[in-house]
Design an enzyme around this catalytic site. Structure first.
Site, PDB file in Angstrom:
ATOM      1  N   CYS A   1      -2.304   1.078   0.437  1.00 47.82           N
ATOM      2  CA  CYS A   1      -1.075   1.221   1.240  1.00 47.82           C
ATOM      3  C   CYS A   1       0.125   0.726   0.443  1.00 47.82           C
ATOM      4  O   CYS A   1       1.178   1.368   0.411  1.00 47.82           O
ATOM      5  CB  CYS A   1      -1.175   0.427   2.544  1.00 47.82           C
ATOM      6  SG  CYS A   1      -2.480   0.967   3.658  1.00 47.82           S
TER       7      CYS A   1
ATOM      8  N   CYS B   1      -3.505  -3.980   2.747  1.00 50.37           N
ATOM      9  CA  CYS B   1      -4.189  -2.825   2.148  1.00 50.37           C
ATOM     10  C   CYS B   1      -3.589  -2.487   0.782  1.00 50.37           C
ATOM     11  O   CYS B   1      -2.418  -2.098   0.696  1.00 50.37           O
ATOM     12  CB  CYS B   1      -4.060  -1.643   3.114  1.00 50.37           C
ATOM     13  SG  CYS B   1      -4.588  -0.065   2.446  1.00 50.37           S
TER      14      CYS B   1
END
Length: 144
Positions: free
Chosen positions: A61, A58
């Site tokens: 993230c 991600c």
């Protein structure tokens, strides 16, 4: 598990996840037992837990992880945890994680707030609000 606005996969091995998502005062949680131990510790120490449910693939993230680590160094009265949704998919589902990153704020094991997305100003705002509303820790026992 979860969706990420700029989802991409690369050839990084799993060890890079640990290097990126743990550090400072952030503990990477890789098992349900480790989660239970950290929550028990937080309860004993009267600490609020901020759990970052993330994924190594991600982009957002990865972008917010260094900031999360920085926050952990600045707010030592809180406990910062990182959970990889791909390593603990059933556990992440129990916490209703539908997108990454998702930050869950826990007091005494109960969720008190949640933030979905890599929004630095909002994360700081929520942490500051929790820190400012946190009662002082009980006094330490001393021999008199």
């Amino acid at each position: 598990m979860g969706v990420c606005l700029s989802k991409y996969h690369d050839d990084d091995d799993e060890s890079n996840h640990q290097a990126e998502f743990a550090g400072g005062n952030v503990t990477l949680v890789t098992t349900k037992d480790a989660w239970d131990q950290k929550l028990s510790e937080a309860n004993r120490e009267h600490k609020i837990v901020i759990a970052n449910f993330s994924a190594s693939w991600c982009g957002p993230c990865r972008m917010i992880a260094p900031y999360f680590i920085e926050l952990s160094l600045n707010h030592t009265t809180l406990m910062f945890l990182s959970v990889d949704v791909d390593e603990l998919p059933e556990f992440s589902t129990q916490w209703d994680i539908k997108a990454t990153p998702t930050f869950i704020f826990l007091r005494d094991g109960d969720q008190v707030d949640r933030l979905v997305g890599a929004n630095k100003p909002e994360l700081l705002k929520k942490i500051s609000g929790i820190v400012n509303s946190q009662p002082p820790p009980p006094p330490a026992c001393s021999d008199i």
